[in-house]
Scaffold this motif. Structure first.
Motif, PDB file in Angstrom:
ATOM      1  N   ARG A 278     -24.080  19.095  -9.248  1.00 41.72           N
ATOM      2  CA  ARG A 278     -24.982  19.925  -8.460  1.00 41.72           C
ATOM      3  C   ARG A 278     -24.556  21.391  -8.528  1.00 41.72           C
ATOM      4  N   ILE A 279     -23.256  21.646  -8.572  1.00 42.63           N
ATOM      5  CA  ILE A 279     -22.762  23.029  -8.681  1.00 42.63           C
ATOM      6  C   ILE A 279     -23.234  23.664  -9.991  1.00 42.63           C
ATOM      7  N   ILE A 280     -23.167  22.907 -11.095  1.00 45.08           N
ATOM      8  CA  ILE A 280     -23.630  23.428 -12.385  1.00 45.08           C
ATOM      9  C   ILE A 280     -25.126  23.720 -12.345  1.00 45.08           C
ATOM     10  N   VAL A 281     -25.904  22.787 -11.819  1.00 47.86           N
ATOM     11  CA  VAL A 281     -27.358  22.980 -11.742  1.00 47.86           C
ATOM     12  C   VAL A 281     -27.694  24.190 -10.881  1.00 47.86           C
ATOM     13  N   ASP A 282     -27.037  24.303  -9.746  1.00 43.77           N
ATOM     14  CA  ASP A 282     -27.276  25.454  -8.866  1.00 43.77           C
ATOM     15  C   ASP A 282     -26.886  26.765  -9.558  1.00 43.77           C
ATOM     16  N   LYS A 283     -25.799  26.730 -10.323  1.00 42.44           N
ATOM     17  CA  LYS A 283     -25.366  27.915 -11.062  1.00 42.44           C
ATOM     18  C   LYS A 283     -26.439  28.353 -12.057  1.00 42.44           C
ATOM     19  N   LEU A 284     -27.026  27.394 -12.778  1.00 42.11           N
ATOM     20  CA  LEU A 284     -28.056  27.722 -13.764  1.00 42.11           C
ATOM     21  C   LEU A 284     -29.281  28.359 -13.102  1.00 42.11           C
ATOM     22  N   HIS A 285     -29.712  27.784 -11.990  1.00 44.80           N
ATOM     23  CA  HIS A 285     -30.861  28.342 -11.274  1.00 44.80           C
ATOM     24  C   HIS A 285     -30.543  29.741 -10.738  1.00 44.80           C
ATOM     25  N   GLN A 286     -29.365  29.907 -10.152  1.00 46.46           N
ATOM     26  CA  GLN A 286     -28.997  31.191  -9.573  1.00 46.46           C
ATOM     27  C   GLN A 286     -28.808  32.247 -10.653  1.00 46.46           C
ATOM     28  N   PHE A 287     -28.256  31.832 -11.784  1.00 41.48           N
ATOM     29  CA  PHE A 287     -28.041  32.751 -12.908  1.00 41.48           C
ATOM     30  C   PHE A 287     -29.376  33.333 -13.370  1.00 41.48           C
TER      31      PHE A 287
ATOM     32  N   HIS B   7     -23.032  19.906 -34.551  1.00 40.51           N
ATOM     33  CA  HIS B   7     -22.455  18.610 -34.198  1.00 40.51           C
ATOM     34  C   HIS B   7     -23.275  17.887 -33.136  1.00 40.51           C
ATOM     35  N   GLY B   8     -23.647  18.593 -32.080  1.00 44.45           N
ATOM     36  CA  GLY B   8     -24.350  17.919 -30.987  1.00 44.45           C
ATOM     37  C   GLY B   8     -25.854  17.984 -31.063  1.00 44.45           C
ATOM     38  N   GLY B   9     -26.395  18.932 -31.830  1.00 44.42           N
ATOM     39  CA  GLY B   9     -27.837  19.124 -31.832  1.00 44.42           C
ATOM     40  C   GLY B   9     -28.307  19.738 -30.524  1.00 44.42           C
ATOM     41  N   VAL B  10     -29.604  19.799 -30.342  1.00 41.80           N
ATOM     42  CA  VAL B  10     -30.194  20.344 -29.117  1.00 41.80           C
ATOM     43  C   VAL B  10     -31.013  19.259 -28.427  1.00 41.80           C
ATOM     44  N   GLY B  11     -31.556  19.616 -27.239  1.00 37.33           N
ATOM     45  CA  GLY B  11     -32.266  18.622 -26.441  1.00 37.33           C
ATOM     46  C   GLY B  11     -33.663  19.061 -26.062  1.00 37.33           C
ATOM     47  N   ALA B  12     -34.109  18.593 -24.909  1.00 38.44           N
ATOM     48  CA  ALA B  12     -35.482  18.813 -24.460  1.00 38.44           C
ATOM     49  C   ALA B  12     -35.879  20.287 -24.350  1.00 38.44           C
ATOM     50  N   PRO B  13     -35.009  21.177 -23.824  1.00 32.88           N
ATOM     51  CA  PRO B  13     -35.442  22.575 -23.756  1.00 32.88           C
ATOM     52  C   PRO B  13     -35.871  23.136 -25.100  1.00 32.88           C
ATOM     53  N   HIS B  14     -35.132  22.826 -26.146  1.00 32.77           N
ATOM     54  CA  HIS B  14     -35.510  23.319 -27.469  1.00 32.77           C
ATOM     55  C   HIS B  14     -36.721  22.568 -28.017  1.00 32.77           C
ATOM     56  N   GLY B  15     -36.753  21.262 -27.849  1.00 33.53           N
ATOM     57  CA  GLY B  15     -37.890  20.499 -28.346  1.00 33.53           C
ATOM     58  C   GLY B  15     -39.198  20.949 -27.731  1.00 33.53           C
ATOM     59  N   LEU B  16     -39.199  21.151 -26.422  1.00 37.19           N
ATOM     60  CA  LEU B  16     -40.417  21.572 -25.724  1.00 37.19           C
ATOM     61  C   LEU B  16     -40.763  23.023 -26.033  1.00 37.19           C
ATOM     62  N   SER B  17     -39.757  23.894 -26.079  1.00 38.89           N
ATOM     63  CA  SER B  17     -40.020  25.301 -26.366  1.00 38.89           C
ATOM     64  C   SER B  17     -40.578  25.479 -27.771  1.00 38.89           C
TER      65      SER B  17
ATOM     66  N   LEU C 143     -34.321  25.077 -19.307  1.00 37.41           N
ATOM     67  CA  LEU C 143     -32.939  24.581 -19.291  1.00 37.41           C
ATOM     68  C   LEU C 143     -32.441  24.120 -17.920  1.00 37.41           C
ATOM     69  N   PRO C 144     -32.541  24.927 -16.854  1.00 38.60           N
ATOM     70  CA  PRO C 144     -32.002  24.455 -15.568  1.00 38.60           C
ATOM     71  C   PRO C 144     -32.664  23.168 -15.069  1.00 38.60           C
ATOM     72  N   TYR C 145     -33.975  23.068 -15.290  1.00 49.03           N
ATOM     73  CA  TYR C 145     -34.704  21.885 -14.826  1.00 49.03           C
ATOM     74  C   TYR C 145     -34.364  20.657 -15.661  1.00 49.03           C
ATOM     75  N   ALA C 146     -34.140  20.842 -16.967  1.00 50.55           N
ATOM     76  CA  ALA C 146     -33.785  19.714 -17.828  1.00 50.55           C
ATOM     77  C   ALA C 146     -32.396  19.179 -17.493  1.00 50.55           C
ATOM     78  N   ILE C 147     -31.453  20.085 -17.228  1.00 50.44           N
ATOM     79  CA  ILE C 147     -30.111  19.636 -16.841  1.00 50.44           C
ATOM     80  C   ILE C 147     -30.179  18.920 -15.486  1.00 50.44           C
ATOM     81  N   GLU C 148     -30.986  19.445 -14.595  1.00 53.29           N
ATOM     82  CA  GLU C 148     -31.153  18.801 -13.291  1.00 53.29           C
ATOM     83  C   GLU C 148     -31.768  17.410 -13.446  1.00 53.29           C
ATOM     84  N   LYS C 149     -32.711  17.265 -14.351  1.00 47.91           N
ATOM     85  CA  LYS C 149     -33.372  15.971 -14.577  1.00 47.91           C
ATOM     86  C   LYS C 149     -32.377  14.918 -15.062  1.00 47.91           C
ATOM     87  N   ALA C 150     -31.437  15.349 -15.907  1.00 47.79           N
ATOM     88  CA  ALA C 150     -30.481  14.404 -16.500  1.00 47.79           C
ATOM     89  C   ALA C 150     -29.164  14.332 -15.736  1.00 47.79           C
ATOM     90  N   MET C 151     -29.094  14.981 -14.591  1.00 50.74           N
ATOM     91  CA  MET C 151     -27.833  15.195 -13.888  1.00 50.74           C
ATOM     92  C   MET C 151     -27.044  13.905 -13.661  1.00 50.74           C
TER      93      MET C 151
END
Length: 385
Positions: free
Chosen positions: A323-332, A259-269, A288-296
């Protein structure tokens, strides 16, 4: 997130899930075909005994089986052509993909070419796929989601290109989700494949695609399952609950991208994978963490809802929650000991020019909520190499 919009939700797959479900292959295949092309990788399925078990179960039900065990981690158009030729020569009427995302994707591509003719790269353009052979998907990793979607990814070595394909006929007829097949996965494969699943779900959730309340909730629950269960599976690969949860998360990620497709992480990878043969899940997990941060800023309403849904915040401040989501992705990623920069998987600054050429006008980048002009993509890649 709105719940009162009109939408269509469609997934024409029968899922059979649970420990030991693989043992039901014989009876579950009844009515799908009588002569199966079994598509696997070159050694892993054989070593673990899965190939011989599948053949035995199918033959016990009176079926014929032709083995095609020539699939590499990044399946190529040449492999698809060879598999389709074998299928036609032997008169196969159905295809089974057994293994990780690569054999399952190859099985889909072979089913298209064997049923409809031509070469798989012809299907980058709109073309009749109505005679595609029926497909059974049996994942032995928890990541690709191809058992839950119509997509498949193939590499063309002559063109140094890795592209995604999809038709309505490449939904599997059935998918057998047996977490027991994943208990002996190496730790790094467990991480890489789960990061792919996380990418599917999060990219679909924030995408510019045809998302809706049902697909969004599937995405969010898949994200939750990966966050909660990947560390447990890394700690104890035989933990039944975490293995089951990750296999479910992967299938849900596949459903979400329908339904939603994918984004930059998949396109670039995928662009990098086509040229440099990188491990797909590692590329996704790094980007992924950097792409979400870019579009935050563009998706703060979605990230705000996600932070509350995932129990990461009770705040109604979407900016704070983003910011909490982005930080979570980086920390994860840090907590998993996952690679954090593309240079760690062999991508160098001098590769950027070729990556930009490969992903120019890429549909996945256009589906991303962030902006990815050629200059912006170059700047983005320079920061994460």
């Amino acid at each position: 997130m709105r719940f009162d919009d009109n939408y269509k939700f469609y997934v024409p797959i029968k899922f059979y899930s649970g420990y030991g479900r693989f043992a039901d292959l014989g009876k579950l295949s009844d009515g799908i075909g009588k002569k199966f092309l079994l598509v696997t990788g070159k050694s892993a399925m054989k070593k673990m005994g899965f190939t011989d078990k599948a053949i035995k179960m199918l033959r016990e039900k009176g079926n014929e089986v032709i083995l095609f065990d020539q699939i590499d981690p990044n399946p190529t158009s040449d492999m698809v052509a060879a598999g389709a030729a074998l299928s036609l020569k032997e008169g196969c009427d159905a295809v089974i993909g057994l293994g990780g995302g690569s054999p399952m994707d190859a099985a889909k591509a072979i089913a298209v070419v064997a049923g409809n003719g031509g070469a798989i790269w012809d299907y980058r353009q709109e073309r009749d796929t109505s005679k595609t052979l029926p497909i059974i998907a049996i994942p032995t990793t928890s990541g690709s989601g191809t058992d839950g979607d119509r997509y498949f990814v193939i590499t063309n070595k002559d063109m140094n290109s890795k592209k995604g394909f999809a038709t309505e006929q490449t939904y599997p007829r059935i998918s057998i989700l047996d977490p027991e097949l994943t208990i002996n996965l190496p730790e790094q494969v467990t991480k890489d494949t789960a990061m792919d699943a996380l990418g599917h779900s999060l990219e679909a959730f924030v995408s510019c695609g045809d998302i809706n309340a049902m697909s969004n909730l599937i995405s969010l629950n898949s994200i939750r399952l990966v966050f909660e269960n990947l560390p447990r599976a890394v700690k104890d690969g035989k933990d039944k609950q975490s293995r089951s949860a990750l296999m479910l998360a992967a299938a849900m990620g596949g459903i979400a991208i329908n339904h939603g497709g994918v984004g930059a992480p998949h396109g670039l990878s995928m662009a990098m994978g086509g040229m440099y043969n990188i491990t797909h899940g590692q590329g996704i997990g790094i980007i992924l963490p950097y792409a979400i941060e870019k579009a935050m800023d563009e998706i703060k309403d979605k990230l705000g809802f996600a932070a509350r849904f995932l129990g990461l915040s009770s705040s109604m401040d979407d900016g704070e929650n983003s910011r909490i989501i982005v930080d979570k992705l980086h920390q994860f990623a840090d907590d998993l000991g996952f690679p954090r920069k593309l240079s760690q998987i062999g991508i160098k600054n001098e590769n950027i020019v070729d990556i930009l050429k490969s992903c120019k006008d890429d549909d996945d980048l256009e589906n991303d909520p962030g902006s990815y002009t050629q200059d912006e993509t170059r700047e983005f890649l320079e920061k994460i190499i």
